[in-house]
Structure formats: structure tokens, C-alpha cells
Design a protein around this motif. Structure first.
Motif, short mmCIF file in Angstrom:
data_model
loop_
_atom_site.label_atom_id
_atom_site.label_comp_id
_atom_site.label_asym_id
_atom_site.label_seq_id
_atom_site.Cartn_x
_atom_site.Cartn_y
_atom_site.Cartn_z
N LEU A 50 0.83 -1.20 0.00
CA LEU A 50 0.00 0.00 0.00
C LEU A 50 0.87 1.26 0.00
O LEU A 50 0.60 2.23 -0.71
CB LEU A 50 -0.91 -0.03 1.23
N ILE A 51 1.95 1.22 0.80
CA ILE A 51 2.86 2.37 0.84
C ILE A 51 3.40 2.66 -0.55
O ILE A 51 3.42 3.81 -1.01
CB ILE A 51 4.04 2.08 1.80
N ALA A 106 -5.34 3.12 -1.27
CA ALA A 106 -4.20 3.92 -1.72
C ALA A 106 -4.60 5.38 -1.90
O ALA A 106 -3.88 6.28 -1.46
CB ALA A 106 -3.65 3.36 -3.03
N ALA A 153 -0.52 5.84 4.50
CA ALA A 153 -0.70 4.40 4.28
C ALA A 153 -0.70 3.65 5.61
O ALA A 153 -1.47 2.70 5.79
CB ALA A 153 0.39 3.87 3.36
N SER A 162 2.39 10.44 2.38
CA SER A 162 1.63 9.27 1.93
C SER A 162 2.06 8.02 2.67
O SER A 162 1.25 7.12 2.90
CB SER A 162 1.79 9.08 0.43
N THR A 181 -3.77 1.45 7.08
CA THR A 181 -3.57 0.05 7.47
C THR A 181 -3.97 -0.17 8.92
O THR A 181 -4.61 -1.17 9.26
CB THR A 181 -2.11 -0.36 7.26
N ALA A 221 -4.97 6.79 1.45
CA ALA A 221 -3.68 7.04 2.09
C ALA A 221 -3.10 8.38 1.61
O ALA A 221 -2.57 9.15 2.41
CB ALA A 221 -2.71 5.90 1.77
N ALA A 227 0.68 4.04 -2.92
CA ALA A 227 0.33 5.41 -2.56
C ALA A 227 1.47 6.37 -2.90
O ALA A 227 1.23 7.45 -3.44
CB ALA A 227 -0.02 5.49 -1.08
#
Lengths: 333, 325
Positions: free
Chosen positions: B59-60, B255, B280, B276, B284, B258, B63
């Protein structure tokens, strides 16, 4: 360089000619594509298949009808999938079903449409009050709708047993299913709203020149909310129609309809920048998309490509629509 | 040079914005951790933190990549579909290419991103339409290539390193994600890219007149976004031992959430990849935390929707846009 100079407004006549070409283009394309597929595949040109195309276009036509008003304003709406999911679950839990003892019949359908209307209202309010751009606001509302649908779904699929609603998809009148006639009625209603009500006229005007409208003292904000609410009601009805087709309420009832509807509207000649197009344009666009996807399957292209074909034509159609304004549009986000 | 005039204007605009908003994502992060620890004392243990950071890694990346596009004033809605397609490619290519498959997939994803950027710039189509169309096309390709099924990875030795733990605690995927974010941030900082990107986002016409290569910057932004999606796909495959045509599709909303939760303005210009990263982690934690406080996970979607709308409303640069469509 093109960007350094402000381009003088194009002569009026050329823009007129562009408009008429734009109006005539989609119907001509529809006939040409239909002709090509009819020549290629004998199965495609059978009456049964034409019936099939028109019947399967019904839900998309209703959804596109709604999204057209939003696009006419120059906004965008990505909430159809979520709203349709929520309304599908609502109607399937309110009419006779296997999950609970409800049997509200017509009122269940009405409730689902009103729920869609409420979701549309929510998008509109987020747009005018919180100033969230419409594609973000509706993306959020779509997620909320899917969440609400998931909550109502609760792990057990509600199968509907309401004879009238089930009959919508099965019973036929003059060779076409009831759903098709509902779609025709929706297009007619949409056209009347667009043509004869203040809401429809202002939707055009907002897309054409919102500043001018504001400066002439029109309160545009209530109309924006109303347009989103109207679109939401159409999505709600679309969700009901999908439920009738499937015989059950599914969270994914509206999957892909948001994008297909944008594709259909844009292909039909509605501009994403607003101010041009309309319900009838969109109806042609819907038929175009359906003929194309059906025809491709008939000539042997994998149905998995359907989304890809839509993606290509939406990009192509938008690109073709901006060509006349290429030099004026300096900033494209 | 005229470019410096555009960049000089940017810091002023940044200073005028409330200072607090810069720390908002961090404050939210700390508050969330505190709240979750109160709700469940077992939460603040090494094991659950490791699990959270491992979940957050793809996800990080998604994003962070899309943040660059948002900074330029656009949006990339195709990241999740591109990641899904990349998982399929990776799973299909590993048997033949081995370790090179990872690089090949990231390369292809970068190209696809750049292609979308080029379409956006050359055809003058709004970025969300290009990427919405791209999302649809990429999903279709993924379905066709994979035959609409999961592609299993039998020999995962080449991507296994991403699923290891550094020093036994920190997941390698998280390390890589943070490293990529740091790399992007550094690259922006030490080159004129930072000012080019924010100039494009704050005032595209002005940036163009000042000589910023706006078109190239935008294409580059989409390419970075694509590359990040490709790397995120490698992480997903290393974790799931398979690739699937819809594997990453449900990462799109988180995303986007985030990015906006981190405080990057959707109108462009204002924000950073670090924000971001924090965003993220917040998303989460929310996802992991809902069941801990006893909320059914069905509320997750509703939460994302609400977060996106509220966060965009809070971070939007209202002075810039008079008419919001």
C-alpha cells in the motif's frame, strides 16, 4: 509555441459545423458498426440477437441516463457501482425474499430508488458544501454504498420471490422484455427533464458557463445537488433492474456499470467538459457500446476483452472530442 | 531564470497553509496507535507491529507512486489494476526468466505508466479518464493473459527475499517500501524535480511559461507511479505465491485514501511522499484496528469512503479553484 499565445476564439461557423458533425457522428458510427458485424456474422444479424442486444442494453441505458445529467454539468460520477449495489440489496430485502418476511412489493422498489436518490444527494452535498471535486466525492460515496450493501448482505444471499419484480426480466411486451420498456420510459423521462424543466436547462448551463450563470444571479448549488440526486435515483432503479435480472440481491450488482455508462455517454457525444450532449445522445451511445461488445463476442473475441474495448473507445472518444479545442485547452489535469 | 520565479512562489503558498496540517498524519498515526493500545493492550507488541508493517508495504508503494501524479495535479486510478496485471506477468515469467522477471515486470509497469502519461499529455485527456480507461484495459489484459484464473508460482526462490525479515523483526518488504519512498524523496530534493513537480501542480500554465518541461514531468510522474505499482506487485506475489488478475484491485481505494489522509492536496502542488507513507500506515492501522475495537470489517468500505471525502475536503486548496466540478 502553441501555449504562449491565447488563441482567438474560433469563427462561429466552424464551431457550428463541429457540433453538427458531433451530433451526426455517433448514429452514423452505430449504423456502420452494425453493418460491419452483420456482414461478418450471420448469427449477429438474426432477429433474436438484435432482441438480445436491446434487452441487455436496458440497465446500462437507465444508468447512462442518470450519468448524462452529471456529465452535462461538467462533473463526473463514479458512484454508480456502489449505489446500485446498495439499492439492489435494499430492494431484494424489502420485496418477498428468502431472508425475511417483508413483502412490500412496489414500495420496496420505491424505497430502493429513493435510497439511490439519497446517495446522489450525498455526493452533491459533498461537492457543493465541502468543495470536494466530484470524482473524489463520488468515489467515496461509491465505497460507502458498497459498504452499506455488504452490511445488508450479511453473508447470506437474498433471493427474491416477488413475482412482479422477477417478471420484469422475463415477460415480454411487443417482443421486448419489460426492462427494455422501463429503459425506454426512463430515456423519455430523462429527455423531458433535460428539455423542458429548469433542472435540465440549468444542468446544460452549468456545464457551458457556470461563472456566467452565477453572475446572472442563479443559485447553482441547489441545482447541482438536485442533478446528482436525480442521477442517484436512476442508479437506484438500475440496481432494482439488475436484481430482477439476477433474481437475487448482490453487492456486485453494479460492477462495471459506472465505467460503461461513462463510456456510453462519451461515445454518444456528451462532452466531459460539460454543456453538450444529452439523454438521446447517450441512448445512441449505449446502443453503440452494446452492439460493439455483442458483435465482438459473435465474431469470436474473448468476452474478457469487453472492458478493454470500452477502455479504448472511451479514451479515443474523449481524445476525438477535445481535438476542436486542442489549442484552447491549456491546462488539462 | 524564469523557473526560479515559479519555485520562489511555492514556499510562500506552503507557509500560508496551517503549520499543523504538516504534522496531521503523524498526529493521527500516534493517536491511532494509542487508541488501539488502550482498546487492546496486546496491540503494542513487536509481533503485531511487524504484521502491520508487512501488510502496509504494498500500500505504501502504491500510494507513494500515485502521490507524484497527484502532486502534478492529476490522479492515477489505474495503479491497482496495473499491480494486478503485474502479478500475473510476474507469475507467468518467473519460470522462464527467473530473477530477471522482477526487473522485467517493473520495467513493463513503468512503460505502461509512461504510456498513460503520454496519452494524457499528447491527447489532452483528463488524467482520471486516461487512467480509468487504462484500469479497464489493464484488467481486461490481465483476465485474458491469465485465463481469468490464479497463476501459481511453483518456484518462488527468486522473489522470496522480499518475504524475509531483517534482523528477525522488520519485514524486508517494509524496508524496501521505506527505502523506495526515501529514494523518491531524495531524488526530488537534490534535483530540480521537486520545484518542477510542485510548479506543475500549483500553476500549470505559469510553470509552462516559465520554461518547466511540464509534459515530461507529467509523463515521468506516471512512469514512477507505474514502477511503484510493479514493485508492489512483486511484493504481493512473494507473499501469496501466485498472481491473479484481480489480486490488487481492492487496494485502489486504500491507496487513494492514504494519499489524501497524508495531506497531499488533490488539487496538486502541496504534499510529499512521506505524508503518503504516514497516510498508508494510518489506513492500514484503521483496517487492522476495526476488528480490535469490535467493528465488523464490513464497515471498512464505508470508512474508506468517508475518509476520502473528509480528507479531500480538509486538504483542498480552496483559494486555487473557484469552480469545482
Amino acid at each position: 509555441m502553441t501555449v504562449t499565445t491565447e488563441v482567438a476564439p474560433a469563427p462561429r461557423r466552424s464551431s457550428r459545423r463541429g457540433a453538427s458533425f458531433r451530433d451526426a457522428g455517433p448514429p452514423v458510427a452505430l449504423i456502420v458498426i452494425f453493418g460491419v458485424f452483420a456482414a461478418l456474422s450471420p448469427q449477429f444479424r438474426s432477429f433474436g440477437n438484435v432482441q438480445n442486444i436491446v434487452d441487455s442494453a436496458a440497465v446500462l441505458a437507465v444508468v447512462t441516463c442518470g450519468i448524462t445529467f452529471v456529465l452535462m454539468m461538467g462533473s463526473i460520477d463514479l458512484s454508480a457501482a456502489g449505489v446500485m449495489g446498495a439499492s439492489a440489496l435494499t430492494v431484494s430485502l424489502l420485496v418477498a425474499n428468502n431472508r425475511n418476511g417483508n413483502d412490500f412489493g412496489f414500495f420496496g422498489i420505491l424505497a430502493a430508488v429513493l435510497l439511490g436518490c439519497a446517495f446522489g444527494c450525498l455526493s452533491g452535498l459533498a461537492l457543493v458544501l465541502l468543495k470536494v471535486p466530484s470524482f473524489m466525492a463520488t468515489l467515496g460515496v461509491s465505497a460507502v454504498g458498497l459498504g452499506v450493501a455488504t452490511l445488508m448482505f450479511a453473508g447470506v444471499q437474498p433471493n427474491i420471490s416477488d413475482a412482479a419484480l422477477k417478471g420484469w426480466a422475463v415477460e415480454r411486451f411487443l417482443g421486448f422484455s419489460y426492462l427494455t420498456w422501463i429503459a425506454v420510459a426512463c430515456i423519455l423521462l430523462g429527455w423531458l427533464i433535460q428539455r423542458y424543466t429548469r433542472l435540465g436547462r440549468y444542468a446544460y448551463a452549468i456545464g457551458g458557463a457556470e461563472e456566467v450563470l452565477t453572475l446572472s444571479g442563479v443559485q447553482v448549488r441547489p441545482y447541482k445537488v438536485a442533478v446528482f440526486a436525480l442521477a442517484g435515483a436512476f442508479y437506484g432503479l438500475g440496481g432494482v433492474m439488475v436484481t430482477s435480472q439476477l433474481g437475487a440481491g448482490l453487492v456486485q450488482a453494479g460492477n462495471g456499470y459506472d465505467f460503461s455508462a461513462i463510456t456510453a455517454a462519451v461515445v454518444g457525444g456528451t462532452l466531459l467538459t460539460g454543456g453538450r450532449g444529452g439523454v438521446l445522445h447517450s441512448a445512441v451511445g449505449v446502443l453503440l457500446v452494446m452492439v460493439l461488445t455483442n458483435g465482438l463476442v459473435q465474431v469470436g473475441v474473448s468476452p474478457y476483452w469487453q472492458g478493454g474495448v470500452e477502455g479504448v473507445i472511451v479514451v479515443a472518444a474523449v481524445a476525438a472530442a477535445v481535438i476542436p479545442q486542442r489549442r484552447r485547452n491549456q491546462v488539462v489535469k | 531564470m524564469s523557473t526560479s520565479a515559479a519555485t520562489a512562489a511555492a514556499p510562500v503558498a506552503v507557509k500560508e497553509r496551517p503549520r499543523l496540517s504538516g504534522f496531521m498524519p503523524i498526529i493521527a498515526l500516534v493517536a491511532l496507535i494509542a487508541a488501539l493500545t488502550v482498546a487492546d493492550p496486546d496491540f503494542l507488541t513487536q509481533r503485531s507491529l511487524t504484521a502491520v508493517s508487512r501488510t502496509a508495504a504494498p500500500l505504501i508503494l502504491l500510494a507513494a507512486g500515485a502521490t507524484i501524479v497527484v502532486l502534478c495535479g492529476g490522479i492515477d486510478l489505474s495503479i491497482a489494476a496495473l499491480a494486478s496485471l503485474s502479478t500475473v506477468f510476474l507469475a507467468l515469467w518467473i519460470p522462464n526468466l527467473g530473477g530477471l522477471a522482477t526487473l522485467a515486470v517493473i520495467g513493463v509497469a513503468t512503460l505502461i505508466g509512461a504510456l498513460q502519461g503520454t496519452a494524457h499529455v499528447l491527447l489532452r485527456i483528463p488524467s482520471f479518464i486516461v487512467t480509468l480507461g487504462g484500469m479497464s484495459i489493464l484488467s481486461a489484459v490481465a483476465l485474458v493473459v491469465s485465463g481469468a484464473g490464479t497463476v501459481r508460482v511453483v518456484d518462488d526462490s527468486t522473489v522470496k527475499w522480499l518475504d524475509l525479515y531483517v534482523a528477525g523483526y522488520v519485514p524486508m518488504s517494509f524496508m524496501v517500501a521505506v527505502l523506495v519512498v526515501a529514494l523518491i524523496a531524495l531524488l526530488l530534493k537534490v534535483t530540480p524535480l521537486q520545484s518542477w513537480v510542485s510548479a506543475t501542480g500549483y500553476a500549470e500554465s505559469a510553470a509552462r511559461l516559465a520554461g518547466t518541461p511540464v509534459d515530461l514531468v507529467k509523463i515521468g510522474a506516471f512512469a514512477v507511479s507505474g514502477a511503484c505499482a510493479g514493485l508492489a506487485a512483486v511484493m504481493l506475489v512473494s507473499r501469496q505465491f501466485s498472481g491473479g488478475p484481480t489480486m490488487a484491485d481492492n487496494l485502489l481505494l486504500p491507496a487513494v485514501a492514504a494519499i489524501v489522509v497524508g495531506g497531499t492536496a488533490i488539487t496538486g502542488g502541496h504534499g510529499s511522499v512521506w505524508r503518503s507513507l504516514a497516510g498508508a500506515l494510518v489506513v492500514t492501522l484503521l483496517r487492522v484496528g476495526l476488528p480490535i475495537v469490535g467493528v465488523p470489517s464490513a464497515y471498512e468500505q464505508i470508512l474508506y469512503g468517508a475518509i476520502i471525502v473528509v480528507a479531500v475536503a480538509l486538504t483542498l486548496d480552496k483559494s486555487k479553484v473557484s469552480i469545482i466540478k
